[in-house]
Design a protein around this motif. Sequence first.
Motif, PDB file in Angstrom:
ATOM      1  N   GLN A   1      -0.180 -15.703  -2.112  1.00 49.84           N
ATOM      2  CA  GLN A   1       0.170 -14.907  -0.657  1.00 49.84           C
ATOM      3  C   GLN A   1      -0.366 -15.570   0.489  1.00 49.84           C
ATOM      4  O   GLN A   1       0.016 -15.783   1.630  1.00 49.84           O
TER       5      GLN A   1
ATOM      6  N   GLY B   1      -8.560  -8.604   2.502  1.00 52.94           N
ATOM      7  CA  GLY B   1      -7.616  -8.594   1.343  1.00 52.94           C
ATOM      8  C   GLY B   1      -6.216  -8.105   1.909  1.00 52.94           C
ATOM      9  O   GLY B   1      -5.626  -6.940   1.642  1.00 52.94           O
TER      10      GLY B   1
ATOM     11  N   THR C   1      -7.397 -13.402   1.458  1.00 48.22           N
ATOM     12  CA  THR C   1      -6.831 -13.036  -0.040  1.00 48.22           C
ATOM     13  C   THR C   1      -7.312 -14.050  -0.833  1.00 48.22           C
ATOM     14  O   THR C   1      -7.607 -15.124  -0.820  1.00 48.22           O
TER      15      THR C   1
ATOM     16  N   HIS D   1       0.844  -1.285   0.064  1.00 45.89           N
ATOM     17  CA  HIS D   1      -0.134   0.102   0.266  1.00 45.89           C
ATOM     18  C   HIS D   1       1.008   1.411   0.115  1.00 45.89           C
ATOM     19  O   HIS D   1       2.128   1.071   0.312  1.00 45.89           O
TER      20      HIS D   1
HETATM   21  C1  LIG Z   1      -3.110  -4.119  -3.062  1.00 44.89           C
HETATM   22  S1  LIG Z   1      -2.980  -5.498  -2.053  1.00 44.89           S
HETATM   23  C2  LIG Z   1      -3.251  -4.898  -0.545  1.00 44.89           C
HETATM   24  C3  LIG Z   1      -2.702  -5.848   0.447  1.00 44.89           C
HETATM   25  C4  LIG Z   1      -2.699  -5.263   1.819  1.00 44.89           C
HETATM   26  N1  LIG Z   1      -3.886  -4.705   2.316  1.00 44.89           N
HETATM   27  C5  LIG Z   1      -1.556  -4.468   2.033  1.00 44.89           C
HETATM   28  O1  LIG Z   1      -1.814  -3.437   2.469  1.00 44.89           O
HETATM   29  O2  LIG Z   1      -0.421  -4.921   2.104  1.00 44.89           O
HETATM   30  C6  LIG Z   1      -4.856  -6.057  -2.617  1.00 44.89           C
HETATM   31  C7  LIG Z   1      -5.184  -7.266  -1.616  1.00 44.89           C
HETATM   32  O3  LIG Z   1      -6.603  -7.652  -1.839  1.00 44.89           O
HETATM   33  C8  LIG Z   1      -6.742  -8.941  -2.176  1.00 44.89           C
HETATM   34  N2  LIG Z   1      -8.170  -9.066  -2.664  1.00 44.89           N
HETATM   35  C9  LIG Z   1      -8.725  -8.461  -3.917  1.00 44.89           C
HETATM   36  N3  LIG Z   1      -9.783  -8.685  -3.861  1.00 44.89           N
HETATM   37  C10 LIG Z   1     -10.209  -9.617  -3.161  1.00 44.89           C
HETATM   38  C11 LIG Z   1     -11.583 -10.574  -2.755  1.00 44.89           C
HETATM   39  N4  LIG Z   1     -12.515 -10.408  -3.319  1.00 44.89           N
HETATM   40  N5  LIG Z   1     -11.486 -11.318  -1.713  1.00 44.89           N
HETATM   41  C12 LIG Z   1     -10.182 -11.372  -0.896  1.00 44.89           C
HETATM   42  N6  LIG Z   1      -9.137 -10.560  -1.086  1.00 44.89           N
HETATM   43  C13 LIG Z   1      -9.145  -9.953  -2.275  1.00 44.89           C
HETATM   44  C14 LIG Z   1      -5.723  -9.206  -3.199  1.00 44.89           C
HETATM   45  O4  LIG Z   1      -5.587 -10.673  -3.045  1.00 44.89           O
HETATM   46  C15 LIG Z   1      -4.719  -8.614  -2.477  1.00 44.89           C
HETATM   47  O5  LIG Z   1      -4.063  -9.290  -1.428  1.00 44.89           O
END
Ligand SMILES: C[S@@+](CC[C@H](N)C(=O)[O-])C[C@H]1O[C@@H](n2cnc3c(N)ncnc32)[C@H](O)[C@@H]1O
Length: 294
Positions: A113, A85, A108, A43
């Motif tokens: 991951q 997520g 996730t 992020h």
């Molecule tokens: C940009 S990353 C951010 C990860 C974490 N929050 C961080 O700030 O380090 C976005 C995350 O959202 C997860 N994600 C996106 N859509 C999702 C869903 N429908 N269900 C679960 N995870 C989801 C992705 O797998 C990824 O791990």
Amino acid sequence: MKTTTIPFRINTEPHDASRQDIINFYDEATEDYSFWSRDLNMHFGYFDFFKTNLFRRDTMLNEMNEQIYQRLQLKNEPTLVADLGCGMGGTMRYFLNKNEQLTMMGVTLSPFQVREGNKLLARKKGLILQENYCETSLASETMDGVIGIESLCHSGHSKESLREGYRLLKTGGKMVIGDAFLKKSPSQLCFGSKHSYQRLCTGWSLDGLGVIDEVKQRLLDIGFQEVLIEDVSFKTAPSVLHVPFAIGGFLLKNILQGKPIKPQSWNNLKASFFALLCGLHMKDFGYYIITATK
Ligand SMILES: C[S@@+](CC[C@H](N)C(=O)[O-])C[C@H]1O[C@@H](n2cnc3c(N)ncnc32)[C@H](O)[C@@H]1O
């Protein structure tokens, strides 16, 4: 009068990112984030003059974790928090290192991951599951806090994802979201914003960013008692300005090592660049921390 024709079509409809798109993206591109953050924070950061260093990106990225943590206002007793997520669990590890009484569950879509993130969580009270954050298997009203940092944008800050946060929370618990949002509807964006927005959503497999006022209303409609919206765009700006340097460094390293750039890495690099361009259109986009209390 001479008219200019736009050489390409700009689609302002939200990009429909399928779950498979998101999985493909993160399974392939997650490793690239080690270039962005040694702690694998996926992020942007939060600049605080007294606590962070402009030139050390991870100090700002971890300060974003700290800001989200503070807003949860967890009690000094055993507590449970869900990260919707969670990426590689960077935020989970930050929280768990701070608070020994805390247990965390992360979800996730990416199997990569889950596998690698859980290795980093070994011997900590945290677990990452491969689940959709719109319908997790976690029990209702069990969480003292729920967070989502730059993750709910993948579903356009949809009612389903916010409602899931509400379902998981105990009464009085807080859902804290840190993310970029639109300040107006996509159809009202200026030409430059529309183009950058569309490329951002395609590159990062986002359904679209929520419109901040609509998201606030959505949270209230779901049943949250109190919704606090804070515009922290100026606090995140210094880390957004790191993007060109991070992209340049990543490309140079790969070229020097003779490594080909994977398709999803290109998507990530392009989307990061368009995130920077969106960030410059401050009338149209903002970075917000939302604290919603059940
Ligand atoms: C940009 S990353 C951010 C990860 C974490 N929050 C961080 O700030 O380090 C976005 C995350 O959202 C997860 N994600 C996106 N859509 C999702 C869903 N429908 N269900 C679960 N995870 C989801 C992705 O797998 C990824 O791990």
